[in-house]
Design a protein around this motif. Structure first.
Motif, PDB file in Angstrom:
ATOM      1  N   GLU A  50       1.108  -1.215  -0.154  1.00 20.36           N
ATOM      2  CA  GLU A  50      -0.140   0.058   0.035  1.00 20.36           C
ATOM      3  C   GLU A  50       0.827   1.408   0.007  1.00 20.36           C
ATOM      4  O   GLU A  50       0.788   2.343  -0.704  1.00 20.36           O
ATOM      5  CB  GLU A  50      -0.701   0.275   0.993  1.00 20.36           C
ATOM      6  N   PHE A  51       2.159   1.342   0.836  1.00 14.82           N
ATOM      7  CA  PHE A  51       2.919   2.074   0.031  1.00 14.82           C
ATOM      8  C   PHE A  51       3.071   2.447  -0.850  1.00 14.82           C
ATOM      9  O   PHE A  51       3.631   4.097  -0.993  1.00 14.82           O
ATOM     10  CB  PHE A  51       3.872   2.004   1.057  1.00 14.82           C
ATOM     11  N   GLU A  52       3.224   2.093  -1.863  1.00 12.18           N
ATOM     12  CA  GLU A  52       3.502   2.389  -3.284  1.00 12.18           C
ATOM     13  C   GLU A  52       3.289   3.041  -3.626  1.00 12.18           C
ATOM     14  O   GLU A  52       3.182   3.944  -4.437  1.00 12.18           O
ATOM     15  CB  GLU A  52       4.279   0.684  -3.592  1.00 12.18           C
ATOM     16  N   ALA A  53       1.806   1.950  -3.574  1.00 10.06           N
ATOM     17  CA  ALA A  53       0.667   1.916  -4.702  1.00 10.06           C
ATOM     18  C   ALA A  53      -0.058   4.055  -3.902  1.00 10.06           C
ATOM     19  O   ALA A  53       0.207   4.549  -5.121  1.00 10.06           O
ATOM     20  CB  ALA A  53      -0.750   1.322  -4.704  1.00 10.06           C
ATOM     21  N   LEU A  54      -0.453   3.608  -2.553  1.00 12.34           N
ATOM     22  CA  LEU A  54      -0.892   5.396  -2.252  1.00 12.34           C
ATOM     23  C   LEU A  54       0.142   5.921  -2.973  1.00 12.34           C
ATOM     24  O   LEU A  54      -0.749   7.829  -2.975  1.00 12.34           O
ATOM     25  CB  LEU A  54      -1.244   4.740  -1.121  1.00 12.34           C
ATOM     26  N   ASP A  55       1.425   6.342  -2.961  1.00 13.70           N
ATOM     27  CA  ASP A  55       2.143   6.802  -2.805  1.00 13.70           C
ATOM     28  C   ASP A  55       1.921   7.597  -4.871  1.00 13.70           C
ATOM     29  O   ASP A  55       2.309   8.686  -4.739  1.00 13.70           O
ATOM     30  CB  ASP A  55       3.748   7.250  -3.234  1.00 13.70           C
ATOM     31  N   HIS A  56       1.386   6.927  -5.439  1.00 21.35           N
ATOM     32  CA  HIS A  56       0.819   7.502  -6.619  1.00 21.35           C
ATOM     33  C   HIS A  56      -0.562   8.214  -7.257  1.00 21.35           C
ATOM     34  O   HIS A  56      -0.962   8.631  -8.288  1.00 21.35           O
ATOM     35  CB  HIS A  56       0.942   6.288  -7.746  1.00 21.35           C
ATOM     36  N   ILE A  57      -1.716   8.240  -5.943  1.00 19.55           N
ATOM     37  CA  ILE A  57      -2.859   8.009  -6.315  1.00 19.55           C
ATOM     38  C   ILE A  57      -2.898  10.106  -5.700  1.00 19.55           C
ATOM     39  O   ILE A  57      -2.737  11.073  -4.661  1.00 19.55           O
ATOM     40  CB  ILE A  57      -3.710   7.669  -4.955  1.00 19.55           C
ATOM     41  N   PRO A  58      -3.666  10.498  -6.419  1.00 24.58           N
ATOM     42  CA  PRO A  58      -3.190  12.041  -6.203  1.00 24.58           C
ATOM     43  C   PRO A  58      -4.486  12.798  -5.010  1.00 24.58           C
ATOM     44  O   PRO A  58      -5.200  11.482  -4.595  1.00 24.58           O
ATOM     45  CB  PRO A  58      -3.784  12.618  -7.698  1.00 24.58           C
ATOM     46  N   ASN A  59      -4.177  13.850  -4.227  1.00 24.44           N
ATOM     47  CA  ASN A  59      -4.791  13.806  -2.697  1.00 24.44           C
ATOM     48  C   ASN A  59      -4.241  12.783  -1.628  1.00 24.44           C
ATOM     49  O   ASN A  59      -5.093  13.340  -0.741  1.00 24.44           O
ATOM     50  CB  ASN A  59      -5.905  13.947  -3.181  1.00 24.44           C
ATOM     51  N   ILE A  60      -3.759  12.091  -1.647  1.00 23.86           N
ATOM     52  CA  ILE A  60      -2.980  11.545  -0.861  1.00 23.86           C
ATOM     53  C   ILE A  60      -2.164  11.341  -0.435  1.00 23.86           C
ATOM     54  O   ILE A  60      -1.049  10.860  -1.142  1.00 23.86           O
ATOM     55  CB  ILE A  60      -3.715   9.142  -1.457  1.00 23.86           C
ATOM     56  N   SER A  61      -1.520  11.444   1.220  1.00 23.29           N
ATOM     57  CA  SER A  61       0.052  11.655   1.388  1.00 23.29           C
ATOM     58  C   SER A  61       0.084  10.243   2.327  1.00 23.29           C
ATOM     59  O   SER A  61      -1.205  10.694   3.272  1.00 23.29           O
ATOM     60  CB  SER A  61      -0.172  13.232   2.403  1.00 23.29           C
ATOM     61  N   THR A  62       0.797   9.841   2.264  1.00 22.00           N
ATOM     62  CA  THR A  62       1.431   9.057   3.197  1.00 22.00           C
ATOM     63  C   THR A  62       2.772   9.339   4.321  1.00 22.00           C
ATOM     64  O   THR A  62       3.378   9.276   3.541  1.00 22.00           O
ATOM     65  CB  THR A  62       1.139   7.757   2.484  1.00 22.00           C
ATOM     66  N   SER A  63       2.280   8.636   5.359  1.00 15.09           N
ATOM     67  CA  SER A  63       3.914   8.921   6.712  1.00 15.09           C
ATOM     68  C   SER A  63       4.067   7.310   6.896  1.00 15.09           C
ATOM     69  O   SER A  63       2.871   7.040   7.503  1.00 15.09           O
ATOM     70  CB  SER A  63       3.456   9.544   6.968  1.00 15.09           C
ATOM     71  N   TRP A  64       5.186   6.662   7.354  1.00 12.10           N
ATOM     72  CA  TRP A  64       4.889   5.815   8.712  1.00 12.10           C
ATOM     73  C   TRP A  64       6.302   6.245   9.648  1.00 12.10           C
ATOM     74  O   TRP A  64       6.281   7.227   9.417  1.00 12.10           O
ATOM     75  CB  TRP A  64       5.611   4.629   7.644  1.00 12.10           C
ATOM     76  N   ALA A  65       5.508   5.594  10.918  1.00  9.17           N
ATOM     77  CA  ALA A  65       6.087   5.858  11.723  1.00  9.17           C
ATOM     78  C   ALA A  65       6.450   4.482  12.797  1.00  9.17           C
ATOM     79  O   ALA A  65       5.179   3.238  13.098  1.00  9.17           O
ATOM     80  CB  ALA A  65       5.300   7.185  12.914  1.00  9.17           C
ATOM     81  N   GLY A  66       7.446   4.269  12.776  1.00  4.64           N
ATOM     82  CA  GLY A  66       7.412   3.359  13.667  1.00  4.64           C
ATOM     83  C   GLY A  66       8.262   1.604  13.308  1.00  4.64           C
ATOM     84  O   GLY A  66       8.510   1.523  12.130  1.00  4.64           O
ATOM     85  N   ARG A  67       8.801   0.722  14.031  1.00  2.35           N
ATOM     86  CA  ARG A  67       9.636  -0.285  13.512  1.00  2.35           C
ATOM     87  C   ARG A  67       7.879  -1.353  12.973  1.00  2.35           C
ATOM     88  O   ARG A  67       7.341  -0.917  13.424  1.00  2.35           O
ATOM     89  CB  ARG A  67      10.591  -0.702  14.567  1.00  2.35           C
ATOM     90  N   HIS A  68       8.421  -2.142  12.926  1.00  6.70           N
ATOM     91  CA  HIS A  68       7.271  -3.489  12.593  1.00  6.70           C
ATOM     92  C   HIS A  68       6.226  -3.635  13.573  1.00  6.70           C
ATOM     93  O   HIS A  68       6.909  -3.230  15.179  1.00  6.70           O
ATOM     94  CB  HIS A  68       7.801  -4.398  12.301  1.00  6.70           C
TER      95      HIS A  68
END
Length: 174
Positions: A50-68
């Protein structure tokens, strides 16, 4: 963007599909022109599709925080605390930047490990902009957050491939 008051949604339980449901809501909102911010907690050491896919969708911004997310209770490190703090700060930035939807994925795991105070999440929910939709995901969502929400869906594990020894599959579980 939304012409209605934003609600608070929770996807919880021990079954599969909590993140998937939240991402489905993000796609639906973005498709209508809404700005969506997603903070993925506890998913930092794997490359989730989902990280890869969502980065290509306009209007959606993603961030991650943390280890596994699979850390044992008592094994929390300073990195876990600082990553949780970084994720909350990013969520607050999305709020200040007038996003229409905010998703805090796996936030209940952060709370279960006491990486941040539950009061901080309660404050986000009770002071959110009126039009903002907020979605929380994760197992064992605290009762107080459930009380503050407008929609709660519990994913219940009835049968899972893990029970047959089938491990996480690329493109399906990550």
């Amino acid at each position: 963007m939304f012409r209605h008051d934003g609600l608070i949604q929770i996807y919880t339980g021990n079954g599969k599909g909590k993140t998937t449901a939240a991402i489905g809501q993000a796609l639906r909102a973005a498709g209508q022109g809404a700005k969506v911010g997603i903070v993925f907690f506890m998913k930092g050491s794997k490359k989730y599709g989902e990280f890869e896919a969502l980065d290509h969708i306009p209007n959606i911004s993603t961030s991650w925080a943390g280890r596994h997310y699979c850390i044992n209770f008592g094994d929390e490190t300073d990195v876990d605390y600082s990553e949780a703090r970084r994720g909350i700060q990013r969520a607050k930035e999305y709020i200040k930047m007038d996003y229409d939807m905010l998703i805090l994925d796996e936030i209940s795991i952060v709370l279960l490990h006491h990486l941040i105070a539950q009061k901080e999440i309660e404050e986000i929910l009770t002071t959110k902009p009126k039009k903002m939709e907020i979605i929380l995901t994760g197992i064992q969502m605290p009762e107080r957050l459930i009380t503050l929400s407008d929609l709660v869906t519990e994913m219940k594990n009835i049968k899972h491939p893990y029970q047959k020894g089938i491990t996480a599959r690329k493109g399906i579980e990550f």
